[in-house]
Design an enzyme around this catalytic site. Structure first.
Site, mmCIF file in Angstrom:
data_model
loop_
_atom_site.group_PDB
_atom_site.id
_atom_site.type_symbol
_atom_site.label_atom_id
_atom_site.label_comp_id
_atom_site.label_asym_id
_atom_site.label_seq_id
_atom_site.Cartn_x
_atom_site.Cartn_y
_atom_site.Cartn_z
ATOM 1 N N SER A 111 0.691 -1.336 0.061
ATOM 2 C CA SER A 111 -0.273 -0.403 0.152
ATOM 3 C C SER A 111 0.553 1.297 0.172
ATOM 4 O O SER A 111 1.602 1.561 -0.524
ATOM 5 C CB SER A 111 -0.740 -0.398 1.309
ATOM 6 N N GLU A 228 -1.691 -2.242 -8.441
ATOM 7 C CA GLU A 228 -3.245 -2.459 -7.781
ATOM 8 C C GLU A 228 -3.572 -0.929 -7.206
ATOM 9 O O GLU A 228 -2.509 -0.178 -6.760
ATOM 10 C CB GLU A 228 -2.818 -2.998 -6.402
ATOM 11 N N HIS A 296 -5.560 -4.532 -1.999
ATOM 12 C CA HIS A 296 -6.009 -4.112 -0.771
ATOM 13 C C HIS A 296 -7.060 -5.375 -0.169
ATOM 14 O O HIS A 296 -7.771 -5.088 0.952
ATOM 15 C CB HIS A 296 -7.016 -3.512 -0.682
#
Length: 321
Positions: A111, A228, A296
């Site tokens: 992330s 992502e 996620h």
């Protein structure tokens, strides 16, 4: 440059370059400590990991100090980030990259850690890893796949193929460890077939875009991109960020793209993704695979930023990491 792999008895330092350890519950920490101990890892924590300001983080100076101490400490074999967040990018101009290059170690997180991991790779050539945070190990159920691929990537050197998880989840597991909702996985989506091999670069698409034009953006020439998208951003943000990356001068040499699983909140199913990708002429001729287990949702793989990857008609193999 690839750091030594972990093994039983290795010492892992937990640091908080984004949000603070203070937001992680005691129950989650207890489970994480148990999981890491079961792998034979010894765990210590950065001196400032618990510090927390008004935005659930700590000062740039505190975070840099813990990062530098972790790399400088000769007893530390690997570094895990506590959790993601929003502000790791604040650290990049203050990092002692020579210190890191002289003391190569595993760094793992995902992330927001995309910015930190790619900057270190760009500035030093050290392979870093997109994979579970310390807090990720605090998941009680449904974490077996995450643990399996963490060990494959960080404990061994042999090539291995990625396989889809049997099921996945997007529930707030940290609020209720017992009552979980799991969804049957429909496997990888081979959007465009073909074969490719190259260096693997990637992580969160938005964070990569933020690095463009800075000294911390990784070399994407002849690469395979793992990308992502976070559900806190709308579909149009994904489209915009991807198009912006496509406009990079070196994007033409990118050999293939692998997309992580989208969260249900994004409402990007295979049909919607194919429609978005069809608008980008820069993608023509590149193998594309989607719905892979990173991003996620949980569980997730661990993959090497700066390592090597091979794709062959829907198969994905990590070959050097």
């Amino acid at each position: 440059m690839i750091a030594k792999k972990l093994k039983k008895g290795s010492h892992v330092r937990v640091i908080a370059p984004a949000r603070s350890l203070g937001i992680v519950s005691e129950n989650c920490r207890k489970i994480a400590d148990k999981r890491l101990a079961e792998m034979g890892l010894r765990v210590s924590f950065g001196r400032h990991a618990e510090e927390m300001d008004g935005v659930a983080s700590s000062s740039v100076a505190s975070r840099l100090e813990d990062l530098h101490e972790a790399f400088a400490d000769k007893t530390v074999d690997g570094i895990l980030t506590v959790i993601g967040g929003f502000n790791s990018i604040e650290l990049l101009s203050g990092i002692d990259y020579r210190l890191i290059a002289d003391n190569p170690k595993i760094l793992c997180g995902f992330s927001d850690i995309t910015g930190l991991a790619n900057a270190i790779y760009a500035k030093t050539g050290l392979v870093t890893y997109s994979g579970p945070h310390y807090s990720t190990f605090g998941m009680l159920k449904g974490n077996e796949y995450t643990l399996e691929y963490f060990k494959k990537c960080l404990f061994q050197s042999e090539s291995f193929e990625l396989h889809p998880a049997a099921e996945w989840s997007d529930d707030p597991w940290y609020l209720d460890q017992e009552n979980r909702k799991f969804i049957k996985n429909d496997g990888y989506w081979e959007i465009a077939s073909g074969a490719a091999e190259g260096r693997l670069v990637g992580g969160n698409l938005g964070l990569l875009d933020e690095l463009k034009g800075t000294p911390y953006f990784p070399d994407i020439k002849d690469s395979i991109l793992f990308l992502e998208h976070c559900a806190e951003n709308e579909v149009w943000t994904f489209n915009r960020n991807l198009q912006a990356l496509c406009l990079h001068p070196d994007f033409a040499s990118v050999r293939a793209i692998v997309f992580g699983r989208f969260e249900p909140e994004n409402q990007i199913d295979r049909s919607k993704l194919e429609q978005i990708l069809s608008t980008k002429k820069e993608l023509v001729g590149k193998p594309i695979i989607a719905n892979v287990d990173f991003g996620h949702t949980t569980p997730i793989i661990t993959f090497p930023i700066g390592g090597s990857c091979r794709i062959d008609n829907g198969r994905i193999e990590l070959t050097a990491f």
